[in-house]
Write an enzyme that holds these catalytic residues in place. Structure first.
Site, PDB file in Angstrom:
ATOM      1  N   GLN A  87       0.836  -1.202   0.000  1.00 34.59           N
ATOM      2  CA  GLN A  87       0.000   0.000   0.000  1.00 34.59           C
ATOM      3  C   GLN A  87       0.871   1.253   0.000  1.00 34.59           C
ATOM      4  O   GLN A  87       0.359   2.357  -0.155  1.00 34.59           O
ATOM      5  CB  GLN A  87      -0.908   0.005   1.228  1.00 34.59           C
ATOM      6  CG  GLN A  87      -1.875  -1.161   1.291  1.00 34.59           C
ATOM      7  CD  GLN A  87      -2.667  -1.168   2.582  1.00 34.59           C
ATOM      8  OE1 GLN A  87      -3.480  -0.286   2.834  1.00 34.59           O
ATOM      9  NE2 GLN A  87      -2.426  -2.161   3.427  1.00 34.59           N
ATOM     10  N   ASN A  88       2.174   1.075   0.198  1.00 35.73           N
ATOM     11  CA  ASN A  88       3.085   2.206   0.276  1.00 35.73           C
ATOM     12  C   ASN A  88       3.440   2.721  -1.112  1.00 35.73           C
ATOM     13  O   ASN A  88       3.546   1.953  -2.066  1.00 35.73           O
ATOM     14  CB  ASN A  88       4.371   1.802   1.012  1.00 35.73           C
ATOM     15  CG  ASN A  88       4.085   1.334   2.431  1.00 35.73           C
ATOM     16  OD1 ASN A  88       3.105   1.749   3.036  1.00 35.73           O
ATOM     17  ND2 ASN A  88       4.929   0.464   2.949  1.00 35.73           N
ATOM     18  N   VAL A  89       3.664   4.019  -1.201  1.00 32.89           N
ATOM     19  CA  VAL A  89       3.988   4.631  -2.493  1.00 32.89           C
ATOM     20  C   VAL A  89       5.487   4.892  -2.630  1.00 32.89           C
ATOM     21  O   VAL A  89       5.925   5.470  -3.622  1.00 32.89           O
ATOM     22  CB  VAL A  89       3.197   5.941  -2.707  1.00 32.89           C
ATOM     23  CG1 VAL A  89       1.704   5.649  -2.769  1.00 32.89           C
ATOM     24  CG2 VAL A  89       3.502   6.972  -1.624  1.00 32.89           C
ATOM     25  N   ASP A  90       6.267   4.469  -1.632  1.00 32.01           N
ATOM     26  CA  ASP A  90       7.720   4.634  -1.717  1.00 32.01           C
ATOM     27  C   ASP A  90       8.346   3.489  -2.509  1.00 32.01           C
ATOM     28  O   ASP A  90       7.677   2.524  -2.875  1.00 32.01           O
ATOM     29  CB  ASP A  90       8.337   4.718  -0.307  1.00 32.01           C
ATOM     30  CG  ASP A  90       8.060   3.464   0.530  1.00 32.01           C
ATOM     31  OD1 ASP A  90       8.562   2.388   0.166  1.00 32.01           O
ATOM     32  OD2 ASP A  90       7.344   3.567   1.543  1.00 32.01           O
ATOM     33  N   HIS A 105      -1.329   1.543  -4.453  1.00 30.78           N
ATOM     34  CA  HIS A 105      -1.756   2.942  -4.354  1.00 30.78           C
ATOM     35  C   HIS A 105      -0.876   3.904  -5.142  1.00 30.78           C
ATOM     36  O   HIS A 105      -0.902   5.105  -4.901  1.00 30.78           O
ATOM     37  CB  HIS A 105      -1.820   3.353  -2.879  1.00 30.78           C
ATOM     38  CG  HIS A 105      -2.849   2.597  -2.104  1.00 30.78           C
ATOM     39  ND1 HIS A 105      -2.834   2.485  -0.733  1.00 30.78           N
ATOM     40  CD2 HIS A 105      -3.936   1.908  -2.523  1.00 30.78           C
ATOM     41  CE1 HIS A 105      -3.874   1.757  -0.330  1.00 30.78           C
ATOM     42  NE2 HIS A 105      -4.553   1.397  -1.401  1.00 30.78           N
ATOM     43  N   GLY A 169       2.798  -4.365   9.063  1.00 31.65           N
ATOM     44  CA  GLY A 169       2.659  -2.927   9.281  1.00 31.65           C
ATOM     45  C   GLY A 169       1.439  -2.292   8.664  1.00 31.65           C
ATOM     46  O   GLY A 169       1.500  -1.150   8.196  1.00 31.65           O
ATOM     47  N   THR A 170       0.332  -2.994   8.663  1.00 31.25           N
ATOM     48  CA  THR A 170      -0.908  -2.423   8.145  1.00 31.25           C
ATOM     49  C   THR A 170      -2.047  -2.780   9.076  1.00 31.25           C
ATOM     50  O   THR A 170      -2.098  -3.884   9.619  1.00 31.25           O
ATOM     51  CB  THR A 170      -1.221  -2.914   6.718  1.00 31.25           C
ATOM     52  OG1 THR A 170      -2.529  -2.463   6.334  1.00 31.25           O
ATOM     53  CG2 THR A 170      -1.165  -4.428   6.615  1.00 31.25           C
ATOM     54  N   ALA A 214       8.109  -3.889  12.462  1.00 35.02           N
ATOM     55  CA  ALA A 214       8.592  -4.629  11.295  1.00 35.02           C
ATOM     56  C   ALA A 214      10.047  -5.055  11.436  1.00 35.02           C
ATOM     57  O   ALA A 214      10.406  -6.193  11.108  1.00 35.02           O
ATOM     58  CB  ALA A 214       8.415  -3.784  10.035  1.00 35.02           C
TER      59      ALA A 214
END
Length: 230
Positions: A87-90, A105, A169-170, A214
């Site tokens: 889900q992270n954009v990095d 995302h 981590g979600t 994490a």
């Protein structure tokens, strides 16, 4: 044939690299109504605000590095077929060395035309007047609230073939991403790594909760899976 390990990651995966998260009190959206900076309506109303908001995120991303958890996941590729659905954009998974990452995302280091088309890499600030080759304004390659999640179909297909599922981590509260756990085969072991887990261990469902951050929980699960695969 290598077994499939599917990994779902959220903001907690990158928080320990120094990236602000959505759900923390001092998180990414503080000072902004989320709809102002992460919706088509917000972009239409005040594009300069939205572009600068993501410019700040992009600058910050390029100042941080993958953490121990990102790097530990790479080790799984020696013995398993690994797919990370994030889900992270990095780009921290890619920088750590993971070779198969699906971004639900969007990606902060890419932009696309407001008129559609394929995303392109972008590492500098994005400003009004930055146009695509057809003369349309460029926008962040981010799935905003109210927009379709184009990679969701692929993510469901991948998850449905998981021999192991690791969730990291979600909160599993954000849909449609949270629904992916429903597509996992019934007998697939699930590992849920989060310091504030929103679900409990369930032996009947082969669900094991590891209530750790994490960087502590991921190396434990990775070592366990590799040991079992030997």
């Amino acid at each position: 044939m290598k077994k499939n390990v599917v990994i779902l990651t959220g903001a907690g995966m990158s928080a320990e690299s120094g990236l602000n998260t959505f759900r923390d009190a001092n998180g990414l959206w503080e000072g902004h109504d989320v709809m102002e900076v992460a919706s088509p309506q917000g972009f239409s109303k005040n594009p300069e605000l939205v572009l600068e908001f993501y410019n700040q995120r992009r600058r910050q991303l390029q100042q941080v590095s993958p953490n121990i958890a990102h790097k530990a996941l790479v080790n799984l590729e020696e013995r398993f077929k690994v797919t990370i659905i994030t889900q992270n954009v990095d780009d921290l998974h890619e920088r750590a060395g993971s070779s198969n990452v699906v971004h639900l995302h969007g990606e902060l280091l890419k932009v696309r035309s407001t008129n559609g088309g394929q995303p392109i890499p972008w590492y500098n600030d994005l400003n009004l007047g930055n146009y695509c080759q057809n003369g349309h304004q460029l926008r962040p390659h981010i799935v905003w609230f109210g927009e379709e999640v184009p990679m969701m179909g692929k993510a469901k297909e991948i998850t449905s073939m998981a021999d192991f599922l690791i969730i990291i981590g979600t909160s599993m509260q954000v849909y449609p991403a949270a629904s992916l756990i429903d597509f996992v085969p019934t007998q697939t072991p699930i590992f849920f790594i989060d310091p504030r887990p929103s679900i409990k261990s369930n032996p009947k469902r082969m669900l094991q909760v590891i209530p750790e951050k994490a960087t502590k929980g991921v190396p434990i699960v990775v070592a366990d899976l590799i040991h079992k695969a030997i």
